[in-house]
Design an enzyme around this catalytic site. Structure first.
Site: not given
Length: 912
Positions: A131, A172, A257
């Site tokens: 992340w 993301e 996810e």
């Protein structure tokens, strides 16, 4: 017992509008895509943190419920966050390499968690994803440095005996195709040919780019997207979708996810995302975010996941319905099984009735069919016929009520059915997940949680029993990374902030800080030794309550002090708004020296101290409870030691401040008297050097000078007063605040007293009115006051002459001198304005000006430049709906000499 449970779950009678029966042919000669497994995500971020601090017995129970086959969720895959020292939702996960070249393979808890999972299920597949990333990386995330960092992380995993099967890019944040190609090459060069790349943990555009770029397509093994079902993040998942390009690629499609749902109420969406994810979108794997909410309950998403574990000192945990919804798939299948497309679909031919998927084992004998009725409104029957080499022996039926979760109706073995000629029927209630299977070995764990209780005070930690490079007990990082290290300039172990530079972040930046303790604590003192490694500011945090995203939106109080000795007590709300309660300075702390900092709470009194001496106290009652914390306002490697929390008795206030207006409301532009009273109780010390000041929002006008008193003796009071003029622009309610500063026993004190003051509109005019007879909200003038029924004169009111324009005298009107503005409240009651305008004859042929009629700030009528000696002009304006009227005289762009603008005979026509 089996018969009783079957009776509980059976349908007593057919409803009036039952869904049509569904016929399913389970044919072993048919097939579909390969099932890759069901998993969950530890990370994104910090959501497994408190698991490591649980008592051994409860820790084992929780881990068994997550990973042990035939016991609970029975997870087949586990995604691990590759820490980057920055917050990624619920906290910050530590990097293995805070500084370039210094690798700590024992950092954090993800490898420990993977070891625990592997010990329970040796076949579990592991997946790493970043992340954030440490700040030393050069060139941003999509760089060679990041690739090298991931290779180092894989090396750490290998040291822990863990083989990582899957690796992603940047969660993301899309993809860089060339970077994935470079990563694939680097993995192969370093002996990680078996690690499969997943791209891009964002959306389906990856498939489009893979179709255009053969090298990118070759590098990537799995197309992984997030929240591909209806409603996206936290959605209802009643339908799911992929793209034609993704399906045509031929590689596995993963919902890498999904979830973001409460552990109980999210169970229906979870099972829908699994079954409908395959039926609608060909997705062969599902990862729930997160695995567990092992976080403090004041953090975001504290009930989201398969379970919750937010009380490590008590051992309390809760297993959610989502665990059992997951088990209805994982306990009956294995990765490598194959979907049977012809035995998967919509119940009764309509997705609203529910869905079903069938999977068969590699040996072609066993099969399991998962049926969900979560969107059904009535009972229905599925008629199954088995053929094509699959077992036609006894099938075992298990069920979970996910729409109305209850332990008694979760993962229940309801019945065994012996097919007749390969055929059998199953009647299903709405709101359930059913699994029919030829396999055995399923089960439901029986461990129960102890009751929750608060963490007892006093609580302390000197960190000397911790190993360097690990996290301290109950310490949960929100930004940066706080690890136990050898103390600088003293013996023993300390807690050190390890990120030396700002990380590559996934969400917004904030102070580096960590939380510790029980959110239910009320009156207590937090103290810690601290040493600043270099010039900067450290902080103690107290009564830390609700945190919203990003992590800077942390409700609570903080005591910040810099190496120079400048200090502040701050209040922050859950929207990130910061209020300085007080600030001052003391002797410089310097760097490389240890100092004892303290922040205590007793009722509404908040006191800061250094080295045992109170610096100051302030009163604020916004937050009455919350946990503690440590932090710093920059990415330095400061250290903390001897952390302690002790209970503080709620003491009576040593002084009080009240603020009272002479009236609860005041008209726009009018004045109210504000009275502040400082009182010292009889048994309190005298207040010395008392200074009382008033503050009000923009638009209010008052004498801003503070009122100073020498000493207020015990049992006495002092009163300060101010005349406060309300704003003229609008009505509303505002907070007016008085602040008193003083010292008691040589300790600085701050008191704040507030009151709400309503600013109201005056009565609106009615009928036909001469404007000069009305009350003004405000009147400003370029010279002297605005005159009523006479021209502007000198600097005093009433010293003008009769209004006269072009030789005509007017009895009624307004005399002004540019630049002027007369504001009148209409309240939407008036319809028309008329006036004659011009420069007063007393200016002769001199002066230039403009006249404008404004309604609620919008020009309704205006003249061009008017000069001295010009004939009078007429202005009219439609005032329908206007709340506030402004009559403005401008200076035409030059100076205002002789700009004696007259509004002659101005009238308002209003409703009666």
């Amino acid at each position: 017992m089996l018969a009783l449970l079957a009776a509980l779950l059976a349908v007593s009678s057919a409803p009036a509008h039952a869904a049509p029966d569904t016929s399913v042919t389970v044919d072993g000669t048919q097939s579909g895509r390969t099932f890759d497994g069901i998993g969950a995500i530890s990370g994104g971020g910090g959501n497994s943190r408190l698991l490591t601090d649980y008592p051994a017995a409860q820790q084992k129970q929780i881990l068994d419920y997550m990973f042990k086959p035939g016991y609970g969720a029975n997870l087949q895959l586990l995604k691990l966050e590759i820490g980057g020292d920055a917050n990624s939702t619920d906290g910050s996960e530590p990097s293995i390499e805070h500084s370039k070249g210094t690798v700590n393979c024992n950092a954090g808890y993800e490898f420990w968690l993977a070891e625990q999972a592997k010990a329970r299920n040796p076949n579990i597949g592991l997946y790493g994803l970043a992340w954030a990333a440490p700040g030393w990386i050069n060139g941003g995330f999509w760089s060679t440095d990041t690739i090298n960092y991931l290779i180092s992380w894989l090396g750490c995993a290998k040291q822990h005996g863990l083989n990582i099967s899957y690796l992603g890019g940047w969660n993301e944040r899309g993809h860089d195709a060339d970077w994935y190609v470079q990563l694939r090459s680097a993995l192969d060069e370093h002996g990680y040919q078996g690690v499969k790349l997943v791209a891009d943990d964002s959306g389906w555009s990856t498939a489009d780019d893979m179709a255009k770029d053969p090298d990118f397509n070759k590098a990537v093994s799995i197309i992984g997207t997030h929240y591909s079902c209806n409603g996206g993040d936290g959605g209802d998942a009643k339908t799911c979708s992929s793209t034609d390009a993704a399906k045509a690629n031929g590689k596995p499609l993963w919902d890498s996810e999904n979830g973001s749902q409460d552990m109980n109420t999210g169970a229906p969406a979870l099972i829908r995302a699994i079954t409908r994810g395959y039926i609608d979108a060909d997705m062969t794997s599902y990862f729930n975010w997160p695995l567990i909410a092992a976080i403090y309950p004041n953090l975001p998403y504290d009930t989201v996941g398969l379970a919750t574990a937010g009380s490590p000192w008590s051992g309390n945990y809760q297993i959610g319905a989502s665990t059992w919804a997951t088990a209805q798939v994982t306990q009956f299948t294995q990765p490598g099984w194959t979907f049977i497309d012809s035995a998967s679909g919509y119940l009764g031919g309509n997705e609203n009735n529910g869905t079903y998927v069938t999977l068969k084992s590699p040996n072609g004998k066993d099969y399991s069919t998962v049926l969900e009725t979560t969107t059904a409104t009535s009972s229905q029957t599925a008629n199954l016929h088995v053929q094509g080499g699959l077992s036609t022996g006894t099938v075992h039926v298990w069920a979970t009520d996910v729409n109305s979760p209850d332990t008694a109706t979760s993962m229940v073995h309801t019945q065994d059915i012996t097919p007749s000629g390969g055929s059998y029927s199953l009647t299903m209630k709405p709101g359930y997940v059913y699994t029919v299977t030829t396999t055995k070995g399923q089960g439901k764990g029986k461990a129960t949680s102890p009751a929750a209780h608060a963490l007892k005070l006093p609580y302390s930690d000197d960190f000397d029993n911790d190993v360097a490079g690990t996290e301290a007990k109950y310490v949960s990082d929100m930004q940066g990374s706080f690890e136990v290290q050898k103390c600088a300039h003293r013996a023993g172990m300390c807690l050190q902030q390890m990120a030396p530079v700002k990380p590559i972040e996934w969400q917004d930046d904030s102070d580096a800080f960590t939380l510790v303790g029980d959110p239910t604590w009320t009156d207590y003192s937090i103290q810690a030794d601290t040493e600043l490694a270099k010039p900067g500011t450290v902080e103690l945090i107290g009564r830390a309550g609700t945190q919203n995203r990003p992590q800077s939106h942390q409700q609570g109080y903080s005591f910040q002090i810099s190496d120079t000795g400048a200090w502040t007590i701050l209040k922050t709300d859950a929207d990130g708004n910061k209020t300085v309660l007080t600030r001052s300075s003391t002797t410089a702390l310097g760097t490389g020296k240890w100092h004892r900092l303290g922040l205590s709470f007793s009722g509404s009194t908040i006191t800061a101290s250094v080295d045992g001496k109170d610096l100051g106290a302030v009163q604020d009652s916004s937050y009455s409870a919350g946990q503690g914390g440590l932090g710093l306002t920059s990415y330095d490697t400061d250290q903390f030691d001897n952390l302690s929390f002790t209970k503080v008795k709620s003491a009576a206030a040593s002084a009080a401040l009240t603020l009272t207006p002479s009236a609860k409301s005041v008209q726009r532009g009018k004045t109210v008297t504000m009275t502040a009273t400082v009182s010292v109780p009889k048994k309190a010390p005298a207040a010395e050097g008392v200074n009382v000041s008033l503050s009000a929002p923009k638009g209010f006008v008052s004498d801003s000078q503070p009122v100073v008193f020498g000493v207020i003796q015990p049992g006495h009071s002092a009163v300060a007063q101010w005349e406060l003029t309300a704003p003229t622009d609008a009505a509303g309610t505002s907070a007016i605040t008085a602040t008193a500063t003083f010292a008691q026993n040589e300790v600085a004190q701050w008191l704040h007293g507030s009151t709400q003051l309503a600013v109201t509109n005056p009565p609106a005019p009615t009928g036909v009115n001469d404007v000069s007879d009305l009350e003004f909200l405000s009147a400003t003038n370029g010279w002297g006051p605005v005159e009523r029924d006479q021209s502007v004169g000198g600097t005093n009111a009433g010293d003008g002459a009769p209004l006269s324009i072009d030789g005509k005298v007017y009895d009624k009107g307004l005399g002004t001198n540019a630049i002027s503005d007369v504001s009148i409240y209409l309240g939407g009651k008036c319809t028309a304005f008329t006036s004659t305008v011009g420069n007063d004859d007393d200016a002769g042929n001199s002066g230039t000006m403009t006249f404008s009629v404004l309604g609620d700030g919008k020009t309704l009528a205006a003249t061009k430049t008017v000069k001295g000696g010009d004939p009078a002009q007429q202005l009219t304006a439609d005032l329908t709906g206007v709340q506030t009227l402004d009559l403005v005289v401008g200076d035409a762009g030059d100076n205002n000499a002789y700009d004696h603008g007259d509004w002659a005979g101005p009238k308002l026509t209003c409703a009666t």
